[in-house]
Design an enzyme around this catalytic site. Structure first.
Site, short mmCIF file in Angstrom:
data_model
loop_
_atom_site.label_atom_id
_atom_site.label_comp_id
_atom_site.label_asym_id
_atom_site.label_seq_id
_atom_site.Cartn_x
_atom_site.Cartn_y
_atom_site.Cartn_z
N ASP A 72 0.82 -1.21 0.00
CA ASP A 72 0.00 0.00 0.00
C ASP A 72 0.86 1.26 0.00
O ASP A 72 0.69 2.15 0.85
CB ASP A 72 -0.93 0.02 1.22
CG ASP A 72 -1.77 -1.24 1.35
OD1 ASP A 72 -2.24 -1.73 0.32
OD2 ASP A 72 -1.93 -1.73 2.49
N GLU A 227 -11.16 0.37 -3.18
CA GLU A 227 -10.34 0.79 -2.04
C GLU A 227 -9.15 1.61 -2.53
O GLU A 227 -8.92 1.76 -3.73
CB GLU A 227 -9.82 -0.44 -1.29
CG GLU A 227 -8.99 -1.35 -2.18
CD GLU A 227 -8.37 -2.51 -1.44
OE1 GLU A 227 -8.16 -2.40 -0.22
OE2 GLU A 227 -8.07 -3.53 -2.08
#
Length: 543
Positions: A72, A227
């Site tokens: 991420d 997301e």
């Protein structure tokens, strides 16, 4: 602490956003399997301790740009400098910030978060009005998710204590300043909430922002799960880069999509090139690619940074990848990396800086956060440790690895050796592990009178070996997921081969959850103390 399941969390978090899961198709079984063999790589550069590095020294690089578990990625361009950080989950101190001047060579600055907040997922690092901010989704003590903020006037810190923004039930924040000059966080869903001007409180409620582009229903994915929204203002448009398809599961699931709008309020137009990045088969070198950000390089060219699992090495976690992109005449962009197993020309104009750091440690100084971190520590965990008598002393906790809160060290090589000396004081048990979480680890342990074997996250009583022990040197060899332990009771002059070898390729998220990686771990259990001395690491030629 409870380890929240991302899959279960999405069922709750996305329900309010109206995100429905796609049907599970029979073909998923084939797409989610392990490839028969990983593709050959042309050769990385070699850095400290033989660790692989992306820069090949000839003007090209080979992914990953940061090896090992760095998922991420959130990146900030700050003048001629670049800063990046990652989800740190249960590792504390956490949120280690990295620095680069060329997007390929990266070195750690230090951890920004020392106060445990439970598991930490995808963050956002940004700078506004001269101040640095990190927005953090966390679930303290396994409770409901909220988004926190920390800030600093210098990237090196000191960083503030976390401020709870009370944005409940949301993850994956992405900061942006609208054309109205107001600050916003976009979150999973894809939704948004306005912030106050100081960025440390909300000024409104969470509201829908964008209905993401949907892929065909016969594509093999984990779930829809929009997301990781990251936003960029470029030219006349705001660009919204989003991940869909599920972060793990089938290798073909995770992907990068984009949309644009001339206003932060929309309407948002789907990119005609969606998906911009997606793994299409198990023969590719990088699986489950997604969670991207766009960044301008030192010489004005543009790049995507995202994560992916390495084919055959899910145990290393999601690693950070860099892919060139280009803006098209119609104001959109395309990925240009092609086959990511091949060398790629480095970004223009950058100057290579330091790369990585040595993992070997004589414990003469504090390297917590950058190298060492406790897994899921209690708030007072650091009271267990002290630097004394030529090493790091750790007071015992629990009775075995599963309840001892091991000290862990992340690695980025496919094959390596690590060894350490453990001195036992009192009724202590210490050992060397490959550790994923309390449900998944292997290793060897030592008490004052016994050698123990840990496999399948359990001690194997049949393998106990009586031995008087006050000090032991232990070596772990991980050769392409085949693990061998050796130990020595005379300071490394003679070595004893441990009787059980272990194959660990199945210890990863798709089996055990948690989105973690397999790390070198050291534990201290019982009522005594274990002193750690002379930790040494080196990559093997096959690594």
């Amino acid at each position: 602490m409870t380890n929240p399941s991302r899959r279960n969390a999405f069922k709750t978090l996305l329900a309010g956003a109206g995100a429905a899961s796609l049907p599970i198709l029979p073909a998923q079984a084939a797409a989610s399997g392990t490839a028969a063999c990983a593709p050959a790589f042309p050769g990385w550069g070699r850095g400290i301790e033989g660790q692989r590095k992306a820069d090949r020294g000839d003007g090209t690089y080979v992914n990953p740009i940061i090896a090992g578990d760095h998922p991420d990625p959130t990146i900030l361009k700050d003048g001629k400098d670049y800063y990046m950080t990652f989800s740190s989950f249960f590792s504390y101190p956490g949120i280690v910030i990295w620095h680069s001047t060329d997007l390929v060579n990266w070195a750690p600055v230090g951890p920004a978060l020392k106060k445990p907040l439970g598991t930490i997922w995808a963050l956002d690092l940004c700078k506004h009005d001269g101040r640095y901010f990190i927005y953090i989704p966390a679930a303290p003590d396994g409770n409901a998710w909220s988004i926190y903020a920390i800030w600093a006037d210098r990237i090196e810190g000191p960083w503030s204590d976390p401020v709870d923004l009370k944005i409940s039930g949301c993850i994956d924040p992405g900061h942006v300043v609208g054309e109205d000059g107001k600050r916003y966080l976009f979150v999973n869903g894809i939704r948004r909430i306005r912030l106050t001007d100081d960025g440390l409180a909300t000024d409104g409620t969470v509201e829908p922002a964008y209905q993401p582009w949907r892929y065909p229903e016969d594509w093999v994915t984990e779930n829809f799960a929009p997301e990781g929204p990251k936003l960029l203002r470029h030219g006349d448009y705001f660009y919204l880069i989003t991940a869909v398809g599920g972060t793990a599961g089938p290798v073909t699931g995770h992907m990068v999509i984009a949309a644009r709008s001339k206003s932060i309020d929309g309407p948002w137009e789907h990119c005609p090139h969606n998906p911009l990045v997606r793994t299409t088969g198990t023969n590719e070198p990088w699986w489950s690619r997604g969670h991207a950000s766009l960044v301008e390089g030192p010489g004005g060219d543009w790049w995507m940074i995202y994560h992916g699992y390495e084919n055959g090495y899910r145990t290393l976690g999601r690693q950070t990848l860099l892919e060139p992109m280009e803006w098209t005449a119609d104001g959109w962009f395309r990925a240009q990396g092609g086959d990511l197993s091949k060398p790629i020309r480095k970004p223009r104009g950058g100057k290579a800086g330091p790369n990585g750091f040595a993992l070997s440690d004589d414990f003469s100084k504090d390297r917590f956060g950058v190298q060492w971190s406790f897994h899921d520590p209690a708030p007072d965990e650091m009271t267990r440790v002290r630097f004394a008598n030529g090493g790091l002393e750790i007071r015992g906790k629990g009775s075995m690895p599963v309840d001892s809160t091991p000290l862990t060290c992340g690695v980025g090589d496919r094959s390596y050796e690590a060894e350490i000396t453990l001195d036992l004081a009192g009724p202590a048990e210490g050992g060397l592990l490959l550790y994923y979480n309390p449900k998944a680890f292997v290793g060897v342990g030592f008490t004052p009178d016994t050698v123990k074997t840990y496999q399948y996250a359990e001690e194997q009583p049949w393998a106990r070996r009586p031995q008087a022990i006050s000090s032991v040197r232990v070596r772990l060899t991980n050769d392409a997921n085949v693990v061998t332990f050796r130990y020595s009771f005379d300071g490394g002059k003679t070595w004893i081969l441990h009787g059980t070898r272990m194959e660990v390729s199945g210890i990863h998220h798709n089996v055990f959850g948690g989105f973690l990686s397999l790390k070198v771990g050291v534990y201290a259990a019982g009522k005594g103390t274990v002193r750690l001395r002379d930790f040494r690491y080196h990559a093997l030629p096959s690594g």
